[in-house]
Scaffold this active site. Structure first.
Site, PDB file in Angstrom:
ATOM      1  N   ASP A  18       9.317   2.576   1.793  1.00 19.14           N
ATOM      2  CA  ASP A  18       8.079   3.430   1.990  1.00 19.14           C
ATOM      3  C   ASP A  18       8.007   3.043   3.632  1.00 19.14           C
ATOM      4  OD1 ASP A  18       5.772   4.136   2.895  1.00 19.14           O
ATOM      5  OD2 ASP A  18       4.629   3.336   1.038  1.00 19.14           O
ATOM      6  N   PHE A  75       0.836  -1.104   0.073  1.00 17.25           N
ATOM      7  CA  PHE A  75       0.025  -0.027  -0.261  1.00 17.25           C
ATOM      8  C   PHE A  75       0.762   1.333  -0.024  1.00 17.25           C
ATOM      9  CE2 PHE A  75      -2.604   3.483   1.632  1.00 17.25           C
ATOM     10  CZ  PHE A  75      -3.518   3.505   0.809  1.00 17.25           C
ATOM     11  N   LYS A 118       2.389   9.789   8.563  1.00 20.40           N
ATOM     12  CA  LYS A 118       1.844   9.210   9.942  1.00 20.40           C
ATOM     13  C   LYS A 118       2.170   9.911  11.082  1.00 20.40           C
ATOM     14  CE  LYS A 118      -0.292   5.225   8.099  1.00 20.40           C
ATOM     15  NZ  LYS A 118      -2.115   5.347   8.331  1.00 20.40           N
TER      16      LYS A 118
HETATM   17  C1  LIG Z   1       3.156   2.303   3.947  1.00 15.96           C
HETATM   18  C2  LIG Z   1       2.162   3.466   3.654  1.00 15.96           C
HETATM   19  N1  LIG Z   1       2.490   4.158   2.627  1.00 15.96           N
HETATM   20  C3  LIG Z   1       1.474   5.443   2.183  1.00 15.96           C
HETATM   21  C4  LIG Z   1       0.412   5.507   2.850  1.00 15.96           C
HETATM   22  C5  LIG Z   1      -0.625   6.561   2.381  1.00 15.96           C
HETATM   23  O1  LIG Z   1      -0.442   7.573   3.494  1.00 15.96           O
HETATM   24  P1  LIG Z   1      -1.441   8.826   3.390  1.00 15.96           P
HETATM   25  O2  LIG Z   1      -2.834   8.200   3.901  1.00 15.96           O
HETATM   26  O3  LIG Z   1      -1.055   9.894   4.549  1.00 15.96           O
HETATM   27  O4  LIG Z   1      -1.381   9.349   2.095  1.00 15.96           O
HETATM   28  C6  LIG Z   1      -0.118   4.579   3.849  1.00 15.96           C
HETATM   29  C7  LIG Z   1      -1.326   4.820   4.628  1.00 15.96           C
HETATM   30  O5  LIG Z   1      -1.842   4.073   5.448  1.00 15.96           O
HETATM   31  C8  LIG Z   1       0.920   3.525   4.335  1.00 15.96           C
HETATM   32  O6  LIG Z   1       0.645   2.545   5.173  1.00 15.96           O
END
Ligand SMILES: Cc1ncc(COP(=O)(O)O)c(C=O)c1O
Length: 396
Positions: A223, A137, A252
Site C-alpha cells: 500500500d 491504515f 493521494k
Molecule cells: C497508506 C494509506 N492507504 C490508504 C489510505 C486511504 O486513502 P483514501 O483516504 O484516499 O481512501 C490512506 C489514507 O490516508 C493511506 O495513508
C-alpha cells in the site's frame, strides 16, 4: 464569506465525520495557503501528502484546464487517452505491467484485495485470506477498515467482512507463523506506516516478506497510497528496500490534487481481472489522469525527487536540533519528506498552536507530529516552519 461563516455552514449541513479546524482555506500557491480571513500559512501537510508539487502547480493547472476544455468525462466504455498514457508511464517506471484506475486510496486497496481473491481462486486453489498489520491504515470502506490495524477505525462496524487477519508489523517470524497454508492468499503492508505514526519498515522485514511470499506462492501487496509518487525521495517507497511487490496501490499525490487512485500489478497477477471483474464510473477520469500525467512528468524529470531528498535531510537536521533542546521530543523518523516527530506528550495541542502561528501540520497516532510538505519546498520555507515550531515548543 469569512472563516466563521464557512464553519457555521459546515456545522449546520455537513456530516460530522471530521474534527475540523475553524479555518477555511481558500487559496494556495506552492507551499503557502490563505484562509478566508486573509491569513497566510505555510502548508507542511500538503492536503495530507497530496499536493506534492505545491498548491496550484502551473503544470498541473495547465493540464487540467486543457483537458477540461476538451472532455471532462466519457466512462470506461470507451478508450480514454490520458488514462492509457498514465498507465504506460506508471508501468514504465515501476515493477508493474498494468494499472486499474479508481478515485481514492481505499478503492485502490479494495481493487488489490479483490484481485488477490480472484488470483487466490484461480491460481492458489481457493485461498482468500489477506494478512495485514497492526497499526496499519488502508482506508474506510468495510474491507479496507477490516484490513486496517487500528481499533478506532474499526469500532462500530461489526460484523466485519471475513477473510482478513492482523499480524504484528516489522515482525517476520510472527507473519510466517500466521500464514495459513490452506487460506492465506496475500500479505498487505505499507513500506512506511504513515497514519500509524510514520513507522518505517525494516529492510530485513520487507526482504523477508518477499521471500516468504515467493516460497509460499502468495502475493505481496504494498500500500503506497501515502509513500508513492515521490513522497519518500524515490518514485515509489519500495525502491528504498530492494523489494518489488506483486501489487501496489497508489492515490493521494497521484492526481496532483484531483481524486485519483490506482492499483498496479504484474501481468501474471493482473490477468485474474477480466472484463466485468471490477469497475468504477469515474476511475481513470480524463481530467484526473491529465493531472496525473503532469505529476509523473515532473517527478521523472528528477529535480523534484532530488529536492525531496535534500530538503528531507535538511528538515530532519533542523528537527534533530530541536530534539536536543526539547526533552519531550522522543524520536524523529521517516524518509524523504514524510517525517514524523514522536513526542512523549500528546501532539494535537501543539499542531493547533502551530496552525494559529501560521504553520500547518497534523498529529497522528496521538503523539506523532506528521510533516508531509510539498516536495518542491525550499530551505527558506523549512527555516520559517522550524522557527514557528520552535516557538510553539518553547511555550509548552
Ligand atoms: C497508506 C494509506 N492507504 C490508504 C489510505 C486511504 O486513502 P483514501 O483516504 O484516499 O481512501 C490512506 C489514507 O490516508 C493511506 O495513508
Amino acid at each position: 464569506m469569512k472563516n466563521r461563516d464557512v464553519a457555521a455552514l459546515t456545522e449546520k449541513y455537513v456530516a460530522k465525520t471530521y474534527t475540523r479546524a475553524p479555518i477555511a482555506l481558500v487559496k494556495g500557491r506552492g507551499t503557502r495557503v490563505w484562509d478566508a480571513d486573509g491569513k497566510e500559512y505555510l502548508d507542511f501537510l500538503a492536503g495530507i501528502a497530496v499536493n506534492s508539487l505545491g498548491h496550484c502547480n502551473p503544470a498541473i493547472v495547465k493540464a487540467i484546464k486543457q483537458q477540461a476544455s476538451q472532455l471532462l468525462h466519457i466512462s470506461n466504455l470507451y478508450q480514454v487517452l490520458p488514462q492509457a498514457e498514465l498507465a504506460r508511464e506508471l508501468c514504465r517506471h515501476s515493477f508493474a505491467d498494468r494499472a486499474f484506475f479508481c478515485n481514492s486510496g481505499a478503492e485502490a486497496n479494495e481493487a488489490a484485495f479483490k484481485l488477490a481473491r480472484r488470483y487466490g481462486q484461480e491460481k492458489l486453489g481457493g485461498k482468500y485470506e489477506i494478512l495485514s498489520t497492526h497499526n496499519s491504515f488502508h482506508g474506510r470502506t468495510l474491507a479496507t477498515l477490516t484490513a486496517t490495524g487500528q481499533e478506532k477505525v474499526r469500532a462500530g462496524y461489526d460484523p466485519l467482512p471475513a477473510g482478513f487477519r492482523l499480524v504484528p508489523y516489522n515482525d517476520l517470524s510472527a507473519t510466517e507463523a500466521a500464514i495459513d497454508p490452506q487460506k492465506t492468499a496475500a500479505i498487505v503492508v505499507e513500506p512506511i506506516q504513515a497514519e500509524g505514526g510514520v513507522v518505517v519498515a525494516n529492510e530485513i522485514y520487507l526482504l523477508g516478506l518477499r521471500e516468504l511470499c515467493d516460497q509460499r506462492g502468495i502475493l505481496l501487496i504494498f500500500d503506497e497510497v501515502q509513500t508513492g509518487m515521490g513522497r519518500t525521495g524515490k518514485l515509489f517507497g519500495y525502491e528504498h528496500f530492494g523489494v518489488k511487490p506483486d501489487i501496489m496501490t497508489l492515490a493521494k499525490a497521484l492526481g496532483g490534487g484531483l481524486p485519483l487512485g490506482a492499483m498496479l500489478a504484474r501481468e501474471d497477477v493482473a490477468q485474474s481481472f477480466m472484463p466485468g471483474s471490477h469497475a468504477s464510473t469515474f476511475g481513470g477520469n480524463p481530467v484526473s489522469c491529465a493531472a496525473g500525467l503532469a505529476v509523473m512528468n515532473a517527478l521523472v524529470k528528477g529535480g523534484v525527487l532530488k529536492n525531496c531528498v535534500q530538503m528531507g535531510k535538511y528538515f530532519v537536521k533542523g528537527l534533530e536540533a530541536l530534539k536536543k533542546r526539547f526533552s519531550f521530543i522522543r524520536e524523529i523518523r521517516g524518509k524523504g519528506l514524510l517525517i514524523g516527530v514522536e513526542l512523549t506528550v500528546e501532539g494535537s495541542k501543539i499542531a493547533e498552536a502551530c496552525m494559529r502561528d501560521g504553520l500547518l501540520l497534523n498529529c497522528t497516532a496521538t503523539k506523532v507530529l506528521r510533516f508531509a510538505p510539498p516536495l518542491t519546498i525550499t530551505k527558506r520555507e523549512i527555516d520559517r516552519g522550524l522557527a514557528i515550531l520552535e516557538n510553539v515548543l518553547a511555550r509548552q
